[in-house]
Design a protein around this motif. Structure first.
Motif: not given
Length: 698
Positions: A333-362
């Motif tokens: 499980t990945w956390l952003l600012n200690y909260q679970p990430i629920s953004s639809p443009h953030v992808l997860f694959s096993d041990r990877l966190l993948w954001i294809n096109r980042t924004t300043q909100a990331d």
């Protein structure tokens, strides 16, 4: 003998006849039923077929019913029966189905036999025949799940996909099969957990399958992977260094800045150095020493490591984070600012966190949590913090310029470059055409460049470029020419008129012949007017002109003039001529206007008089030309006739004289009946006059 009992008739021969009839009908029925019963058809054909080829299937019904036409139908039995074809059997011949194989035909095939013209006979189905459709492999491609330029100790993830079925994958490095023990592959995935510089090269995926001894193979595009030794890491990230020295019974020692490492958060395992959570104190030069316990010791190459602050990426770039926690059957499980990430443009694959096109909100602090459940107890392990800052890409800068005054004799142009968006620092460059003028790095997205001034000459066409690490942004082109003010200065005006034709508003226009960076000043009776007042407003349309808008009244009366100078130099000023304006002057008709109006009026009167005179003269000429000769002839005739009446002594017969005279006037009247009425009236007067007869006549 018949016996009649009421309504019943009984007879032994009749009973016997009925029994015979019933038996014959039963035999006929049994014979008909047994003759048209359909057996189970037999379906045969290939169990495996190549896509887009023709496969032949045969359906037989033995024995064939006599005098029946049998319809054979081929179905694909899935969630719903899919019709594949029909064939009619007339005399027991096998039904042939030529099927163009498609991927959708794969599955259980059955053949149905049905009496075509007898609905009383139930249809029967063949045994199930399974068909496997083979698709040749095609269109292999590699997806990159990590960076292709990486550093030693990092992980490389590649994935291969291809069209087809029963596909096997083979990975090649530099066109050779990969045999390194630290390289792992599973199905279509390929990864190197701890990459070294020896893993640099070109990677290709080959996908293959086979059918009936024929092999099909397709090759993906090449992926170039570069593994760098010295590298930069960010605080909180892991650092893994691999000692490239080979040997038997070797012991390894790691040095930082040529001193043995004694930090408790640095781990050693065989040829690896592992720092789970780096700090800026871990920056420096790393060296691996290998020894066999005797007199042999060797050192590896140097690894120059720089541990920087937060990781920085730009908007629109991808961000890939790898969870360093190892384990079996673990969920992440990945956390952003200690909260679970629920953004639809953030992808997860096993041990990877993948954001294809980042924004300043990331932007923020990322943490990976790995959990596992053993005997009903949940165990959770948390990774280090990874601080990520998503930088805004610098926008196209705006370019402008102003003339700067150093002293009364030296001037320069200040060219300003400014970007509205972009995370500092921003590097600005100024170009004059294709020639670079200057470079400067700004912390507030703004830079000013100085260019010497040569008055009256074109300084060039300038452009700004800005870059904060992502891409280079460019402004438009700006031509620059500085020219001192030159006369003359013209002053014109127009005005607005109310319903009573009185002037209520005036607009004064001030223009100068030449100059750049102009400054206009308005004066009333030698008093400087500000931008606006109770009865006026100054509107500058730089550099073309300046407009003074006046409301006509007692306060606005006076003499106006404008003064023009360069905004950067007060030594040269040019003034217009003064113009006096007040309400009476504006509403008074000018002498010239009055003279023109009256002159036009007199000219029209003279023109009318002249036209009338010409008309009279023309009418007289026309009268004489058209009627003058006829009138004189008629008058001559009348005089002669009158004289004849007076001299009657020449005639012997008075009655004849009268008749002759009368006849003569009648003839003249008849001959001139179309002449003017005055002639007719003259004639009438002469005829009606009494004639005096001289004495001696009867």
């Amino acid at each position: 003998m018949f016996v009649v009992h009421g309504s019943k008739v009984t007879s032994s021969p009749l009973r016997m006849f009925a029994s015979v009839v019933v038996a014959m009908l039963g035999l006929c029925h049994c014979s008909n039923h047994n003759g048209t019963f359909l057996r189970t058809p037999e379906l045969s054909g290939p169990s495996e077929a190549l896509g887009n080829t023709v496969a032949v299937f045969e359906c037989k019904l033995l024995p064939h019913p006599e005098n029946e036409t049998v319809l054979m139908t081929l179905f694909n039995r899935g969630s719903t029966d899919t019709w594949l074809g029909d064939s009619t059997s007339l005399a027991g011949e096998a039904a042939i189905f030529n099927l163009v194989v498609k991927p959708s035909h794969a599955g259980d095939l059955v053949c149905q036999a049905r009496a075509q013209n007898n609905s009383n006979i139930k249809p029967t189905f063949s045994n199930t025949h399974y068909l496997k459709v083979f698709e040749p492999v095609s269109s292999a491609s590699v997806s990159i799940m990590s960076f292709t330029t990486i550093f030693e100790g990092e992980d490389l993830y590649l994935s291969c996909t291809a069209d087809g079925n029963n596909v096997s994958f083979t990975w090649l490095q530099n066109d050779q099969p990969i045999s390194s023990p630290h390289v792992m592959s599973r199905d279509h995935s390929f990864w190197i957990d701890r990459i070294t510089q020896a893993d640099s090269g070109t990677y290709v995926c080959e996908a293959s399958n086979s059918f009936n001894g024929t092999d099909f193979t397709t090759r993906s595009q090449e992926v170039n992977v570069t593994v760098k030794g010295p590298r930069r890491v960010f605080e909180g990230e892991k650092l893994v260094l691999f000692c490239p020295i080979d040997g038997i019974n070797m012991s390894f020692t790691w040095l930082l800045n040529y001193q043995p490492i004694s930090s408790p958060h640095v781990l050693f395992s065989d040829r690896l150095l592992w720092i789970n959570r780096t700090t800026q104190a871990d920056s420096g030069t790393y060296v691996c020493e290998a020894s066999n316990g005797t007199d042999f010791t060797t050192r590896s190459q140097e690894f120059n490591i720089t541990v920087k602050g937060p990781r920085r990426v730009f908007e629109g770039e991808k961000l890939v984070l790898f969870c360093p926690i190892d384990g079996i059957n673990m969920s992440f499980t990945w956390l952003l600012n200690y909260q679970p990430i629920s953004s639809p443009h953030v992808l997860f694959s096993d041990r990877l966190l993948w954001i294809n096109r980042t924004t300043q909100a990331d932007s923020g602090t990322y943490v990976c949590e790995a959990s596992i459940s053993l005997k009903g107890i949940d165990y959770v392990s948390r990774s280090w913090n990874v601080n990520v800052i998503v930088k805004a890409v610098v926008s196209d800068p705006d370019i402008s310029f102003a003339v700067l005054t150093e002293d009364s004799h030296y001037f320069s142009v200040g060219v300003t470059c400014q970007s509205a968006v972009g995370t500092p620092p921003v590097a600005f460059s100024l170009y004059n055409g294709t020639e670079s003028v200057a470079n400067v790095t700004s912390a507030d997205r703004r830079a000013v460049f100085r260019v010497p001034v040569v008055f009256g000459e074109h300084l060039g066409t300038f452009r700004c470029q800005a870059n904060n690490g992502a891409k280079t942004a460019s402004s438009g082109w700006l031509p620059i020419k500085i020219e001192k003010v030159k006369g003359p200065v013209s002053l014109t005006y127009d005005y607005d008129i109310a319903e009573n034709f009185a002037v209520v508003g005036v607009r004064l226009y001030c223009k100068v012949a030449a100059g750049s960076h102009l400054r206009y000043q308005w004066f009333l009776n030698k008093s400087l007017l500000q931008d606006h007042g109770s009865f006026y407003y100054v509107f500058n349309q730089l550099p073309e002109q300046s407009i003074l808008i006046l409301s006509v009244g007692r306060s606005s009366a006076g003499t106006y003039h404008c003064v023009v100078s360069n905004s950067f130099d007060n030594t040269t000023t040019i003034s217009s001529r003064g113009r006096y304006l007040d309400k009476e002057v504006l509403n008074r008709l000018p002498v010239l206007v009055v003279a023109v109006v009256f002159g036009c009026f007199i000219f029209l009167i003279l023109l009318v008089v002249i036209c009338c005179g010409f008309g009279v003269i023309y009418s007289k000429i026309y009268w004489r030309r058209e009627y003058g000769d006829k009138f004189l002839l008629e008058m001559e005739r009348r005089v002669v006739a009158y004289e004849g009446e007076l001299d009657v002594s020449e005639y012997s017969d008075g009655a004849d004289v009268l008749r002759t005279v009368g006849d003569g006037f009648d003839q003249a009247s008849d001959a001139s009946s179309d002449e003017w009425p005055q002639i007719a009236r003259q004639k009438k007067t002469i005829e009606d006059e009494p004639i005096e007869v001289p004495l001696g006549f009867k």
